[in-house]
Design an enzyme around this catalytic site. Structure first.
Site, PDB file in Angstrom:
ATOM      1  N   ARG A 153     102.683  60.659 -18.298  1.00  0.00           N
ATOM      2  CA  ARG A 153     101.368  60.052 -18.482  1.00  0.00           C
ATOM      3  C   ARG A 153     101.275  59.593 -19.924  1.00  0.00           C
ATOM      4  O   ARG A 153     101.099  60.393 -20.837  1.00  0.00           O
ATOM      5  CB  ARG A 153     100.249  61.014 -18.118  1.00  0.00           C
ATOM      6  N   ALA A 189      98.781  60.504  -5.855  1.00  0.00           N
ATOM      7  CA  ALA A 189      97.523  59.759  -5.923  1.00  0.00           C
ATOM      8  C   ALA A 189      97.774  58.347  -6.399  1.00  0.00           C
ATOM      9  O   ALA A 189      98.823  58.043  -6.954  1.00  0.00           O
ATOM     10  CB  ALA A 189      96.555  60.463  -6.877  1.00  0.00           C
ATOM     11  N   GLU A 239     100.263  56.628  -0.787  1.00  0.00           N
ATOM     12  CA  GLU A 239     100.693  57.248  -2.039  1.00  0.00           C
ATOM     13  C   GLU A 239     101.599  58.453  -1.791  1.00  0.00           C
ATOM     14  O   GLU A 239     102.579  58.652  -2.504  1.00  0.00           O
ATOM     15  CB  GLU A 239      99.486  57.643  -2.899  1.00  0.00           C
ATOM     16  N   GLU A 253     105.308  58.210  -3.396  1.00  0.00           N
ATOM     17  CA  GLU A 253     105.615  59.062  -4.544  1.00  0.00           C
ATOM     18  C   GLU A 253     106.470  60.271  -4.222  1.00  0.00           C
ATOM     19  O   GLU A 253     106.990  60.916  -5.125  1.00  0.00           O
ATOM     20  CB  GLU A 253     104.309  59.528  -5.214  1.00  0.00           C
ATOM     21  N   PRO A 286      82.652  60.621 -15.370  1.00  0.00           N
ATOM     22  CA  PRO A 286      81.398  59.882 -15.252  1.00  0.00           C
ATOM     23  C   PRO A 286      80.682  59.591 -16.566  1.00  0.00           C
ATOM     24  O   PRO A 286      79.731  58.810 -16.579  1.00  0.00           O
ATOM     25  CB  PRO A 286      80.540  60.770 -14.349  1.00  0.00           C
ATOM     26  N   GLU A 345      85.042  55.516 -11.786  1.00  0.00           N
ATOM     27  CA  GLU A 345      86.076  55.814 -10.792  1.00  0.00           C
ATOM     28  C   GLU A 345      85.626  56.929  -9.852  1.00  0.00           C
ATOM     29  O   GLU A 345      85.262  58.022 -10.283  1.00  0.00           O
ATOM     30  CB  GLU A 345      87.382  56.246 -11.458  1.00  0.00           C
ATOM     31  N   GLU A 401     107.981  49.822  -9.062  1.00  0.00           N
ATOM     32  CA  GLU A 401     109.098  49.662  -9.999  1.00  0.00           C
ATOM     33  C   GLU A 401     108.798  50.205 -11.396  1.00  0.00           C
ATOM     34  O   GLU A 401     109.721  50.518 -12.136  1.00  0.00           O
ATOM     35  CB  GLU A 401     109.541  48.206 -10.083  1.00  0.00           C
ATOM     36  N   GLU A 413     106.991  53.029 -11.877  1.00  0.00           N
ATOM     37  CA  GLU A 413     106.520  54.397 -11.652  1.00  0.00           C
ATOM     38  C   GLU A 413     107.710  55.303 -11.364  1.00  0.00           C
ATOM     39  O   GLU A 413     108.539  54.990 -10.508  1.00  0.00           O
ATOM     40  CB  GLU A 413     105.549  54.378 -10.467  1.00  0.00           C
TER      41      GLU A 413
END
Length: 178
Positions: free
Chosen positions: A63, A75, A91, A95, A113, A118, A138, A140
């Site tokens: 990340r 996810a 997903e 994954e 929030p 999201e 590609e 990930e």
């Protein structure tokens, strides 16, 4: 007490491929004006998949924003017009080496929030099997990690899981038997 903040103006700051950032002017409940920076996101789905051996399917991936790999539930963001349940199934299959016959919605929640709209859809996978023929995008890279309930409890105790959607999903799993 009315807590409503009313949008008076919205100025796009960044319009990206799926994230848009706006500077909004709002009217506060007391009548004063203020500003808000808001990240608009199309929403996302995550999936709590448990194998027949009672191991949860997680992914480890880098990340960039936090500068390290995190252990997470599979996810991803919703594509335009995509059903969140279909996103969760996709997903999982992209994954990990796993697929599911179906998913059941457990919960929806906002991820951040204070500045972002999201909405995350948390699903429980049913009919989990190791037969995926899909691969990650590609750009990930993921490593599948299977953990037992005891291993999850240890990882939580040792602060080895720091992703919010994963914490929410694992709490559903761990509390299901209590």
């Amino acid at each position: 007490m009315d807590l409503t903040e009313t949008q008076l103006n919205s100025e796009p700051l960044i319009e990206g491929s799926f994230l848009n950032i706006y500077r909004d002017t709002i009217r506060l409940p007391n009548g004063h004006e203020s500003g808000r920076i808001v990240v608009r996101h199309p929403g996302a789905a995550c999936v709590l998949a448990v194998t027949g051996e009672d191991e949860v399917v997680l992914v480890r991936q880098w990340r960039y924003a936090v500068g390290k790999p995190l252990l997470e539930l599979p996810a991803g963001k919703l594509d335009a017009g995509e059903d969140p349940a279909q996103c969760a199934l996709r997903e999982l299959a992209e994954e990990t080496p796993y697929t599911a016959e179906r998913v059941v919605l457990l919960h929806t929640f906002y991820t951040a929030p204070g500045f972002c709209d999201e909405n995350m859809y948390l699903y429980r996978a049913e009919g989990v099997r190791a037969d995926s023929m899909l691969s990650t995008d590609e750009d990930e890279f993921t490593e599948t990690v299977l953990l037992s309930r005891e291993a999850v409890k240890t990882a939580l105790k040792n602060n080895e899981i720091a992703d919010a959607k994963t914490l929410v999903g694992l709490q559903h799993w761990l509390l299901a038997d209590t």
